[in-house]
Design a protein around this motif. Structure first.
Motif, mmCIF file in Angstrom:
data_model
loop_
_atom_site.group_PDB
_atom_site.id
_atom_site.type_symbol
_atom_site.label_atom_id
_atom_site.label_comp_id
_atom_site.label_asym_id
_atom_site.label_seq_id
_atom_site.Cartn_x
_atom_site.Cartn_y
_atom_site.Cartn_z
ATOM 1 N N GLY A 149 -4.900 -6.553 2.315
ATOM 2 C CA GLY A 149 -3.682 -6.640 1.513
ATOM 3 C C GLY A 149 -2.933 -5.316 1.532
ATOM 4 O O GLY A 149 -1.721 -5.259 1.772
ATOM 5 N N VAL A 150 -3.671 -4.226 1.293
ATOM 6 C CA VAL A 150 -3.061 -2.895 1.352
ATOM 7 C C VAL A 150 -2.547 -2.626 2.760
ATOM 8 O O VAL A 150 -1.418 -2.159 2.949
ATOM 9 C CB VAL A 150 -4.072 -1.801 0.916
ATOM 10 N N PHE A 151 -3.377 -2.940 3.753
ATOM 11 C CA PHE A 151 -2.973 -2.679 5.138
ATOM 12 C C PHE A 151 -1.661 -3.384 5.478
ATOM 13 O O PHE A 151 -0.692 -2.743 5.903
ATOM 14 C CB PHE A 151 -4.063 -3.104 6.127
ATOM 15 N N TRP A 152 -1.625 -4.719 5.320
ATOM 16 C CA TRP A 152 -0.440 -5.466 5.741
ATOM 17 C C TRP A 152 0.787 -5.096 4.916
ATOM 18 O O TRP A 152 1.893 -4.993 5.463
ATOM 19 C CB TRP A 152 -0.690 -6.980 5.694
ATOM 20 N N TYR A 153 0.616 -4.888 3.640
ATOM 21 C CA TYR A 153 1.748 -4.529 2.791
ATOM 22 C C TYR A 153 2.365 -3.218 3.265
ATOM 23 O O TYR A 153 3.578 -3.117 3.465
ATOM 24 C CB TYR A 153 1.282 -4.435 1.334
ATOM 25 N N ARG A 154 1.529 -2.218 3.470
ATOM 26 C CA ARG A 154 2.046 -0.917 3.901
ATOM 27 C C ARG A 154 2.494 -0.932 5.365
ATOM 28 O O ARG A 154 3.475 -0.282 5.722
ATOM 29 C CB ARG A 154 1.004 0.171 3.675
ATOM 30 N N PHE A 155 1.780 -1.665 6.200
ATOM 31 C CA PHE A 155 2.137 -1.724 7.622
ATOM 32 C C PHE A 155 3.492 -2.390 7.822
ATOM 33 O O PHE A 155 4.331 -1.907 8.566
ATOM 34 C CB PHE A 155 1.050 -2.483 8.400
ATOM 35 N N LEU A 156 3.711 -3.498 7.145
ATOM 36 C CA LEU A 156 4.962 -4.249 7.346
ATOM 37 C C LEU A 156 6.144 -3.650 6.603
ATOM 38 O O LEU A 156 7.266 -3.669 7.104
ATOM 39 C CB LEU A 156 4.769 -5.710 6.947
ATOM 40 N N LEU A 157 5.915 -3.128 5.407
ATOM 41 C CA LEU A 157 7.029 -2.580 4.627
ATOM 42 C C LEU A 157 7.246 -1.093 4.849
ATOM 43 O O LEU A 157 8.343 -0.591 4.615
ATOM 44 C CB LEU A 157 6.816 -2.866 3.139
ATOM 45 N N GLY A 158 6.193 -0.395 5.249
ATOM 46 C CA GLY A 158 6.321 1.027 5.541
ATOM 47 C C GLY A 158 6.680 1.886 4.350
ATOM 48 O O GLY A 158 7.219 2.969 4.508
ATOM 49 N N HIS A 159 6.371 1.426 3.152
ATOM 50 C CA HIS A 159 6.765 2.166 1.954
ATOM 51 C C HIS A 159 5.812 3.301 1.594
ATOM 52 O O HIS A 159 6.153 4.163 0.789
ATOM 53 C CB HIS A 159 6.866 1.208 0.759
#
Length: 193
Positions: free
Chosen positions: A163-173
């Motif tokens: 969840g952390v990975f995909w959220y940060r990977f896709l949004l780059g926030h």
């Protein structure tokens, strides 16, 4: 690349296979969201289009094979050490591996394409399922060694990592570096201790 290879017949030629997988990743990385065709992959790899169809059932299967092989190389499942060390290693390698070229742009392109292609979406689920299983193996070994309580919700822990990975990977926030990987791994272990 674009140098035509000799006819390889029905058997897989490892050099041609490697060329196809590398070409698929390169083209995905350069696609910037555009679809990558079988023709383009074949041309870039220096093989005939029929070679791809003979060895893989679809373009998505070629892309999945390329990403899976890269993930298995970049994120090996540690088999020794303590849970904390193994978990830190897997999470850090996952974060780092997914940000390297050509994987990062290829993965982003595949996610975009999977939103419109049900077959590719199924293949992405297969890919992410394999990555989840590798992480799950690390956590289950830790539970077997008594490093996690028996009633630990392993699936929830895996969801938290990805969840952390995909959220940060896709949004780059926010960053996905080694520091964040270690903090996430340690946080998971503290939650269940």
């Amino acid at each position: 690349m674009n140098s035509e290879r000799a006819h390889t017949g029905r058997r897989r030629n490892e050099e041609a296979r490697r060329a196809v997988l590398d070409a698929a990743l390169r083209l995905l990385a350069d696609a910037d969201g555009a679809a990558v065709s079988v023709d383009a992959i074949a041309k870039e790899a220096g093989v005939g289009k029929q070679t791809l169809y003979r060895w893989w059932p679809s373009k998505g299967a070629v892309l999945l094979d390329a990403l899976t092989e890269r993930a298995e190389t970049d994120v090996p499942v540690p088999a020794a050490g303590a849970l904390r060390d193994d978990l830190r290693a897997v999470v850090a390698a996952t974060f780092a591996g997914a940000q390297r070229s050509p994987v990062a742009p290829a993965l982003r392109t595949l996610v975009r394409e999977a939103a419109h292609d049900p077959h590719l979406a199924d293949l992405m689920r297969e890919f992410t399922g394999a990555r989840r299983a590798a992480l799950r193996e690390v956590l289950e070994r830790g539970r077997e060694r008594g490093e996690l309580p028996r009633d630990s919700d392993i699936d929830l822990m895996v969801d938290q990592v990805y969840g952390v990975f995909w959220y940060r990977f896709l949004l780059g926030h926010a960053p996905l570096g080694e520091v964040e990987a270690v903090r996430l791994a340690d946080s998971l272990i503290r939650q269940v201790s």
